[in-house]
Each structure stands twice: as C-alpha cells, then as structure tokens.
Enzyme design. Structure first.
Site, mmCIF file in Angstrom:
data_model
loop_
_atom_site.group_PDB
_atom_site.id
_atom_site.type_symbol
_atom_site.label_atom_id
_atom_site.label_comp_id
_atom_site.label_asym_id
_atom_site.label_seq_id
_atom_site.Cartn_x
_atom_site.Cartn_y
_atom_site.Cartn_z
ATOM 1 N N ASP A 125 10.955 -6.153 -0.686
ATOM 2 C CA ASP A 125 12.410 -6.189 -0.841
ATOM 3 C C ASP A 125 13.022 -7.238 0.082
ATOM 4 O O ASP A 125 14.228 -7.521 0.009
ATOM 5 C CB ASP A 125 13.043 -4.797 -0.640
ATOM 6 N N SER A 126 12.171 -7.890 0.906
ATOM 7 C CA SER A 126 12.618 -9.065 1.668
ATOM 8 C C SER A 126 13.098 -10.155 0.709
ATOM 9 O O SER A 126 13.789 -11.085 1.125
ATOM 10 C CB SER A 126 11.486 -9.586 2.549
ATOM 11 N N ASP A 173 7.879 -3.271 -3.893
ATOM 12 C CA ASP A 173 8.678 -2.444 -2.990
ATOM 13 C C ASP A 173 9.715 -1.624 -3.749
ATOM 14 O O ASP A 173 10.347 -2.124 -4.690
ATOM 15 C CB ASP A 173 9.448 -3.355 -2.023
ATOM 16 N N LYS A 192 5.542 0.503 -2.913
ATOM 17 C CA LYS A 192 5.614 0.741 -1.469
ATOM 18 C C LYS A 192 6.992 1.307 -1.143
ATOM 19 O O LYS A 192 7.989 0.908 -1.746
ATOM 20 C CB LYS A 192 5.382 -0.565 -0.694
ATOM 21 N N GLU A 242 9.450 2.852 2.412
ATOM 22 C CA GLU A 242 9.567 2.979 3.870
ATOM 23 C C GLU A 242 9.798 4.430 4.265
ATOM 24 O O GLU A 242 10.569 5.141 3.611
ATOM 25 C CB GLU A 242 10.725 2.106 4.376
ATOM 26 N N GLU A 267 4.787 -2.025 10.865
ATOM 27 C CA GLU A 267 5.574 -3.209 11.222
ATOM 28 C C GLU A 267 6.216 -3.043 12.603
ATOM 29 O O GLU A 267 6.725 -1.966 12.943
ATOM 30 C CB GLU A 267 6.680 -3.446 10.171
HETATM 31 O O1 KIV Z 1 9.715 -6.540 2.187
HETATM 32 C C1 KIV Z 1 8.765 -7.038 2.812
HETATM 33 O O2 KIV Z 1 8.534 -8.245 2.790
HETATM 34 C C2 KIV Z 1 7.918 -6.136 3.571
HETATM 35 C C3 KIV Z 1 6.877 -6.745 4.444
HETATM 36 C C4 KIV Z 1 7.508 -7.321 5.643
HETATM 37 C C5 KIV Z 1 5.793 -5.797 4.794
HETATM 38 O O3 KIV Z 1 8.078 -4.959 3.520
#
Ligand code: KIV
Length: 280
Positions: free
Chosen positions: A51-52, A90, A120, A122, A189
């Site tokens: 989600d970055s 994500d 994924k 969090e 992280e």
């Molecule tokens: O969203 C992302 O890029 C991440 C990584 C930093 C692990 O969750």
C-alpha cells in the site's frame, strides 16, 4: 495491450515461502506496475504490491491514501508482469480492521480480481481474528508487525519499535499471535535489531525484515527507494542500489533542450513516403 505472462508450475507459492524458514534468505521487493514486475520477477522470490503505492506512485502523504480499488488495479498489473514470484497484495487501511467478516470479504475480492497468491495486513494480537478467518477460507496471509505505516497518525510518526521492555513484550505477543492465527510469514518493520532476531528464533514461520535484522529469514525494500526513484522521504534503513532520479532528470533535461533546439525529432524519428513502413 499487454497480455498476462504464462504462469509456470514453478511459481513460488506461499507454502514454498513458508518452507524456506532458516534457509537461503527470501528475497522480496515491492512492485506496483507491469514493467517493474517484469524486470524484478526473475530475481526475487516474492513481489509485494504494497500500500506504499499510495505514497510512491500516487503522491499521497501516507499509505492511508490507498483504497481497495487502487490495490486491485496495481495487483492486476503486477500479476500481468510476473510469471514465477509469489505475488502478495496489501490490504489497505479500512478494508479489514472492522471485523473478520469484512476482512474476509476484502481478501476474497483482492484474490478473486487479481489472481495473486496471498494478501498482507498490518497488526498482531489485535488482528488475529481477521488473519484466522482469511486463512480458514484458504487464502494465505502475510502478517506485518513492528512499525505499521497504517498507524502513523495514531503513533505520531514513523517510530522504531522495541526500545522498552513493554514494547518488546508487545512485539513478541504480536508475532506469536500472527503465527498462531495461521499466517505463512510475517514482515517485521522498523524494530530494534536484536528484537527482530529474537522473534525470528521464536516463531516457525519466516520473518521478512525491513529496517529489522539480517537474522530475519528474508528482506524486503520498497523498490522506488532501492533504485533511487523516491522523491520524498526515504527511510534511514534503505540501501540505494541505483540512482534513477539522476538518470531521469538528465534524460528530461536533454530531451527538453533537443526539442527547444529542434534537434529532436531527427530524420530517424519521422516517416516519409519511402521509409519506415506502415507500423509506428
Ligand atoms: O506497503 C509496503 O510497501 C510495505 C513494505 C514496506 C513491507 O508494507
């Protein structure tokens, strides 16, 4: 229009990642687009559509700018460009925290509309029910503990975790909860190095470090940070392996001056009735 690459039976699935615990480190990078996925796929075990993407591609201030639709669109692009890596997408903030039912519905949408291998999310102890519900529906889940970018507002910034006994205990509890809920691996992280190494020894699923420890079972970086393309904030833990910002800036400067000086387009870049054929 790009077509999906043929998937071979050697695609790295979540189970293969799980079995790599303690072996050769697992190589992971984020990817958000078709061309980058094509370039990275031969070299990595796992591609994360993080989600970055909301920050590095869409210019949002935090990952809270990501939506389910955004993640699905980028997941589809990465799947088209990848043939062998395990592709994980994500779950964006707001798509899973409410309840196990909400989390499962969002995970089903992501996997159903992208064809990715896993999702994924969090969280640790607080998200164990969500992870268990998704895993029970046969969708592999990667956990994400430690610094959780979706909590940046609540935490008052991007804060390293594990400096106090209390936060170390919370991190270990999170890791154990994610493992017990059935996740196939977990991203750690932004933690104190020794804490990430200790968690790696305590749990049976692979840990993927970012700003964590070289004792983790694998490593991940945001691809734009790794190739020097990020224009805003780059975390301290990043190692830059290329400087694409300079390459692109230099190319743009040369292009602009050649257009202004009428050097481009030259004879090789235009069509006459006698050269070039019909195809552009
Ligand atoms: O969203 C992302 O890029 C991440 C990584 C930093 C692990 O969750």
């Amino acid at each position: 229009m790009a077509t999906q690459l043929p998937t071979t039976d050697i695609r790295v699935g979540a189970d293969l990642i799980r079995r790599r615990k303690g072996g050769t480190p697992i190589v992971c990078l984020t990817a958000y687009t078709y061309p980058i996925a094509r370039l990275l796929d031969p070299h990595v075990d796992l591609l994360l559509v993080g989600d970055s993407v909301a920050m590095v591609v869409h210019g949002h201030e935090t990952t809270l700018g990501a939506s389910l639709e955004m993640m699905i669109a980028h997941g589809q692009a990465v799947m088209r460009g990848s043939a062998r890596a395990c592709v994980v997408v994500d779950m964006p903030a707001g798509s899973y925290e409410g309840s196990a039912v909400q989390a499962l519905a969002s995970a089903r949408r992501i996997v159903g509309e992208t064809g990715c291998q896993a999702v994924k999310l969090e969280g640790g102890v607080d998200m164990a029910r969500q992870i268990a519900a998704i895993v029970a529906a046969d969708i592999p889940v990667m956990g994400h503990i430690g610094l959780q970018p979706q909590s940046v507002k609540k935490d008052g910034g991007y804060k390293i975790k594990g400096r106090t006994d209390e936060t170390v205990a919370a991190l270990i509890a999170d890791a154990l909860a994610v493992e017990k809920a059935g996740a196939f691996s977990v991203v750690i992280e932004g933690t104190i190095e020794t804490v990430a190494a200790d968690i790696t020894r305590r749990i049976a699923i692979p840990t993927i470090g970012i700003g964590a420890s070289d004792d983790c079972d694998g490593q991940i970086l945001v691809v734009d940070d790794m190739v020097g393309l990020t224009v805003d904030r780059v975390p301290k833990f990043v190692k830059q392996y290329a400087d694409l910002r300079s390459v692109i800036t230099h190319a743009a400067e040369r292009y602009a001056s050649e257009v202004r000086d009428r050097v481009f387009p030259g004879p090789a870049h235009v069509f006459s009735k006698t050269n070039g054929g019909d195809d552009a």
